[in-house]
Design a protein around this motif. Structure first.
Motif, PDB file in Angstrom:
ATOM      1  N   GLY A  82       7.876  18.828  11.677  1.00 14.15           N
ATOM      2  CA  GLY A  82       8.350  20.036  12.350  1.00 14.15           C
ATOM      3  C   GLY A  82       9.861  20.167  12.396  1.00 14.15           C
ATOM      4  O   GLY A  82      10.391  20.937  13.199  1.00 14.15           O
ATOM      5  N   ASP A 124      10.242  21.956  15.873  1.00 16.10           N
ATOM      6  CA  ASP A 124       9.144  22.725  16.464  1.00 16.10           C
ATOM      7  C   ASP A 124       8.903  22.317  17.915  1.00 16.10           C
ATOM      8  O   ASP A 124       8.587  23.155  18.752  1.00 16.10           O
ATOM      9  CB  ASP A 124       7.859  22.506  15.655  1.00 16.10           C
ATOM     10  CG  ASP A 124       7.895  23.234  14.325  1.00 16.10           C
ATOM     11  OD1 ASP A 124       8.812  24.072  14.125  1.00 16.10           O
ATOM     12  OD2 ASP A 124       7.032  22.962  13.467  1.00 16.10           O
ATOM     13  N   GLY A 236      14.570  26.907  17.212  1.00 16.94           N
ATOM     14  CA  GLY A 236      14.359  27.637  15.971  1.00 16.94           C
ATOM     15  C   GLY A 236      15.399  28.718  15.759  1.00 16.94           C
ATOM     16  O   GLY A 236      16.355  28.847  16.527  1.00 16.94           O
ATOM     17  N   ASP A 303      10.033  31.083  19.094  1.00 16.05           N
ATOM     18  CA  ASP A 303      10.185  29.950  18.177  1.00 16.05           C
ATOM     19  C   ASP A 303       9.142  28.863  18.386  1.00 16.05           C
ATOM     20  O   ASP A 303       8.578  28.337  17.423  1.00 16.05           O
ATOM     21  CB  ASP A 303      11.578  29.325  18.334  1.00 16.05           C
ATOM     22  CG  ASP A 303      12.666  30.132  17.658  1.00 16.05           C
ATOM     23  OD1 ASP A 303      12.365  30.826  16.681  1.00 16.05           O
ATOM     24  OD2 ASP A 303      13.822  30.071  18.112  1.00 16.05           O
ATOM     25  N   MET A 304       8.889  28.515  19.634  1.00 19.46           N
ATOM     26  CA  MET A 304       8.061  27.341  19.928  1.00 19.46           C
ATOM     27  C   MET A 304       6.581  27.676  20.088  1.00 19.46           C
ATOM     28  O   MET A 304       5.712  26.875  19.723  1.00 19.46           O
ATOM     29  CB  MET A 304       8.580  26.661  21.192  1.00 19.46           C
ATOM     30  CG  MET A 304       7.980  25.293  21.445  1.00 19.46           C
ATOM     31  SD  MET A 304       8.850  24.429  22.766  1.00 19.46           S
ATOM     32  CE  MET A 304       7.832  22.961  22.905  1.00 19.46           C
TER      33      MET A 304
END
Length: 416
Positions: A82, A124, A236, A303-304
């Motif tokens: 990730g 991630d 991210g 993002d997550m």
């Protein structure tokens, strides 16, 4: 090494000349210490530092290119874990500009610029500290990039769980790795970190901003002051975009509160100090709570977690009235602050002139802070989504950057 400006205005020394009044506790510290530098001719000093950085830009760019190569290889190795790396994004500003370097030196009072080479990677799930400890840092170490050392006061380390030894005071400094895990709710993962990193966990910023921040040095660089490479770990690209926007449109101006001259002095008998500080705190809380924190939550969600639903960011007319009222009161109280300070230096013309300059500079800076924050607030009063606002701001920033690089046409001299 600390840099402290030489200032001829010392209210305490001035009032000591007057036997009729008792001197207040107002001292401007211009004493140099073992890690301090006292300088005169501020602009010349800044120019000297800026020129020095400019002369080394070619070297810094070469070092930055190698650094990005290393990060790209590490991210490729850990892709299935990730870890992501956006080379194009990092290549925009891999080296801090000379002006940014000198600005940081003036603000911090230190010659050290630990983020002159900088880059960002994405994870991630940065909340899993085993990924940092067991994967990322070892891969960097294999390529001779290790965490640099820094000094931290015992008082700060205690907040991170450090138990002082018998002879250690809060003012003592201890050398630790320059790693700062500014994430929420990860303190219970301390056991996942190597012993030397156990005191690296702090907390998110007041704006809601979270990241992992570290400074790296090349293991083979044995110089006394090796080139430091900053590495930020974010959730991210969306978070990175919000960070850029919030930094340029909110944080850039909130931090200017720390540059106000009245905060450099300690007027224990001045009743306006605390109320000024309170209004600054109220303004910061309002802007961060209504805008910054929601921006970062939206970005992290995207993002997550892949959540596209946005937390609404709104600033009403009533909110705006309160914002303006806070600034009006702050301006007024700072004027009263300086009027009160003036009472103690009535017969010292030099000190009075200096006090006037300090007061005017504070009022001018408050206008800059107010006007720019107001411009940002009005962006969120248009009814547009935060995504639309960010895109518009990015376009405007690109236009400004492009305009600043365009050569200006010489002005023709008029015939007399």
């Amino acid at each position: 090494m600390r840099i402290l400006p030489v200032n001829s205005f010392n209210p305490q020394k001035s009032v000591q000349k007057q036997n009729s009044r008792k001197a207040p506790a107002m001292i401007y510290n211009n004493q140099s210490g073992a890690d301090s530098v006292v300088f005169t001719g501020g602009n010349k000093m800044v120019d000297c530092v800026e020129n020095s950085v400019s002369k080394n830009m070619e070297r810094y760019n070469r070092i930055a290119t190698i650094y990005l190569d290393i990060l790209e290889s590490v991210a490729a190795k850990l892709k299935n874990k990730g870890v992501k790396f956006d080379r194009a994004y990092c290549e925009k500003h891999p080296v801090k500009s000379p002006k940014s370097c000198t600005s940081k030196i003036v603000r911090s009072g230190s010659f050290k610029v630990p983020d002159i080479i900088r880059a960002t990677i994405y994870m991630d799930n940065p909340y899993d500290l085993s990924l940092l400890n067991d994967e990322l840092l070892p891969e960097l170490a294999k390529r001779d990039y290790v965490v640099a050392k820094t000094d931290m006061p015992v008082s700060e380390l205690k907040k991170r769980g450090y138990i002082p030894k018998a002879k250690e005071s809060d003012f003592d400094k201890i050398e630790i790795p320059d790693l700062d895990i500014r994430l929420a709710d990860v303190f219970d993962q301390r056991d996942k970190l190597k012993p030397e990193f156990r005191y690296a966990i702090s907390k998110p910023q007041g704006s809601g901003y979270e990241d992992i921040q570290m400074r790296l040095v090349r293991a083979y660089d044995t110089k006394e002051n090796p080139v430091q490479h900053e590495l930020l770990i974010l959730f991210g690209p969306e978070y990175s975009k919000v960070k850029q926007f919030e930094s340029e449109n909110i944080y850039e101006y909130l931090r200017k509160f720390g540059e106000l001259n009245f905060r450099k002095y300690n007027l224990g008998r001045n009743s306006y100090t605390k109320v000024c500080e309170r209004y600054i705190e109220l303004i910061e809380k309002m802007v961060r709570g209504k805008i910054s924190q929601k921006l970062y939550e939206n970005a992290k969600n995207k993002d997550m977690y892949g959540i596209e639903d946005e937390i609404p960011i709104t600033f009403t007319e009533d909110d705006l009235k309160i914002f303006e009222q806070y600034f009006n009161e702050l301006n007024e109280k700072i004027v009263w602050y300086y009027r009160d300070a003036k009472k103690f230096i009535r017969t010292d013309q030099t000190a009075q002139k200096q006090l006037y300059r300090e007061s005017k500079a504070d009022r001018d800076k408050l206008n800059v802070i107010h006007d720019n924050l107001l411009e940002t607030i009005k962006m969120f009063m248009t009814g547009k989504s935060y995504d639309e606002i960010l895109k518009t701001a990015e376009k405007n920033a690109n236009k400004k950057a492009k305009a600043s690089t365009q050569p200006t046409m010489p002005k023709h001299k008029q015939k007399v």
